[in-house]
Design a protein around this motif. Structure first.
Motif, short mmCIF file in Angstrom:
data_model
loop_
_atom_site.label_atom_id
_atom_site.label_comp_id
_atom_site.label_asym_id
_atom_site.label_seq_id
_atom_site.Cartn_x
_atom_site.Cartn_y
_atom_site.Cartn_z
N ALA A 442 15.66 60.91 58.70
CA ALA A 442 16.74 61.13 57.72
C ALA A 442 17.90 61.91 58.32
N ALA A 443 17.61 62.80 59.25
CA ALA A 443 18.68 63.58 59.88
C ALA A 443 19.59 62.71 60.72
N PHE A 444 19.03 61.74 61.41
CA PHE A 444 19.81 60.86 62.27
C PHE A 444 20.36 59.64 61.53
N ASP A 445 19.66 59.21 60.50
CA ASP A 445 19.99 57.94 59.85
C ASP A 445 19.84 58.12 58.33
N PRO A 446 20.74 58.86 57.70
CA PRO A 446 20.57 59.23 56.29
C PRO A 446 20.55 58.03 55.34
#
Length: 456
Positions: A442-446
């Motif tokens: 989620a941090a890289f690809d929300p």
């Protein structure tokens, strides 16, 4: 929306880089894995520059369209399978070797470079890129990084992750990030480079890699040892490793695999053997090392030990091993290829268990293995046109993975998780592990656009 997507993509890409013909795009829908669902892509894009990849990701983020990155699609877990309505981002046209530095012992490459092409190029400088998957003549460096590939030489030289020093990565929103280094040492901050290796394109698009190289070793020599049982061959493996020997490869083929290779390529391998062990050394005096290992094989019960006399004989034996998976596929037409890795000390239990599972389900299961590092490839052969046989193949595959975990192993040593092993990843790492991995995603690809449906 499909037309809008195509129009926006074409604004930043040459016409030949955007493929929309359904007959063409459908050929990009899946990799080489069985039992893995594949969707229908809306478009296939073949960029040649970092800027073009950034344009694709900006467009995808704007329209919330999923993106599935691909290399040569030689993977065996469904990690490159398309998602309905996605952009397939094929990186095979980004195939330049940008730099080879004998002083720094690095190569800087784009993701579409073929593994064997890189190996030959650095060899001209007296250097060596060790990771060598069996598909090395076809697979790409980007794909190798995505799945953290291994190969025949891992027992001595390790896997792909140990050779990736730094990466340039296009993130989901189109930003370009550099990780790692090109120096011999470096510990600045979190090791994001290792995080991307094995992430199967779910965190970002690798567009450049800095790879560590080694000095080119001497030409290796190979020894073949026949055993009356797989257990005896596994005992020899343990004895060799316990004795402090450093083979450049230590490979095992069971009787089913040996017969399949002979049937496919007429290589004259000994079909009376229950297990064939291949050991190689690339040391200054490989003949002496082979003699020492040959004696250990005989002590473990080998019925015949034959060292190769020269490089040509050695390459012939290695070719037989590289043909194993192709040969097993020819047995019934379809295979499910596992890559369970167990501690070396449990290798015999793993192979004995696989044999019992094959008997239980009435299936042919051949095993070839990177025995020196405990990475087994039980290969279930079945007729895909027979629904009952297909069901038994899937159930046997699952039992093999369960066996590997029971023996203290892992569900994948080098092929990755993809679609095929999603449920098993959760069993291996547990609920807290899954929660933390999802938080990283989620941090890289929300917006969850990168390779959705893979890993977990």
């Amino acid at each position: 929306m499909s037309r809008t997507l195509i129009d926006l993509l074409q604004e930043g890409l040459p016409a030949e880089a955007v493929l929309t013909d359904p007959d063409v795009t459908s050929s990009y829908s899946h990799d080489m894995a069985s039992f893995c669902d594949a969707g229908t892509p809306a478009v296939v894009v073949l960029p040649r520059t970092v800027e073009q990849v950034q344009h694709v990701m900006r467009t995808a983020t704007e329209l919330r369209v999923p993106v599935v990155p691909q290399g040569a699609r030689t993977g065996l877990s469904g990690a490159a399978n398309a998602h309905d309505g996605c952009i397939v981002l094929s990186l095979v046209k980004m195939d330049r070797i940008l730099e080879i530095s004998p002083v720094d012992r690095i190569a800087v490459v784009e993701p579409g470079v073929i593994n064997a092409t890189l190996s030959r190029a650095v060899g001209e400088h007296g250097l060596y890129y060790p990771p060598d998957p069996s598909s090395w003549e076809m697979c790409t460096i980007g794909g190798n990084i995505g799945t953290a590939s291994g190969g025949l030489c891992c027992v001595k030289y390790g896997v792909t992750a140990e050779y990736v020093l730094g990466l340039d990565v296009v993130l989901a929103d189109g930003r370009l990030m550099s990780t790692g280094r090109r120096t011999a040492k470096g510990v600045a901050g979190y090791d994001l480079t290792r995080l991307f290796v094995g992430s199967e394109g779910s965190l970002g698009i690798v567009v450049r890699a800095v790879l560590a190289l080694r000095p080119q070793p001497p030409q290796q020599l190979v020894l073949a040892a026949e055993f009356p049982s797989t257990r005896a061959a596994c005992d020899a493996v343990c004895t060799i490793m316990e004795g402090g020997h450093g083979p450049s490869l230590l490979e095992l083929m069971d009787r089913t695999t040996v017969k399949a290779v002979n049937a496919l390529a007429h290589m004259g391998l000994p079909e009376t053997t229950e297990a064939l062990l291949l050991a190689a050394f690339d040391t200054p005096d490989p003949a002496a090392d082979l003699a020492a290992v040959g004696a250990l094989c005989e002590a473990a019960g080998a019925t015949q030990v034959v060292p190769a006399e020269d490089a040509a004989e050695s390459e012939l034996l290695l070719q037989a091993r590289r043909l194993s998976l192709t040969a097993l596929e020819a047995v019934k037409g379809t295979t499910m290829i596992d890559d369970v890795c167990v501690p070396r000390s449990r290798l015999a239990e793993m192979l004995d268990g696989v044999e019992r599972i094959g008997e239980k389900y009435g299936l042919t299961i051949g095993v070839c293995a990177h025995a020196g590092d405990g990475n087994t490839h039980p290969t279930v052969c079945f007729d895909a046109a027979d629904p009952d046989e297909g069901r038994r193949a899937r159930e046997s595959f699952d039992e093999i993975m369960a066996l590997g975990l029971e023996l203290g192993g892992t569900i994948t040593g080098e092929h990755g998780v993809g679609i095929l092993k999603k449920e098993w990843l959760a069993r291996e790492i547990g609920p807290v592990g899954v929660e933390m991995q999802r938080a990283v995603k989620a941090a890289f690809d929300p917006h969850a656009l990168l390779n959705p449906g893979k890993l977990f």
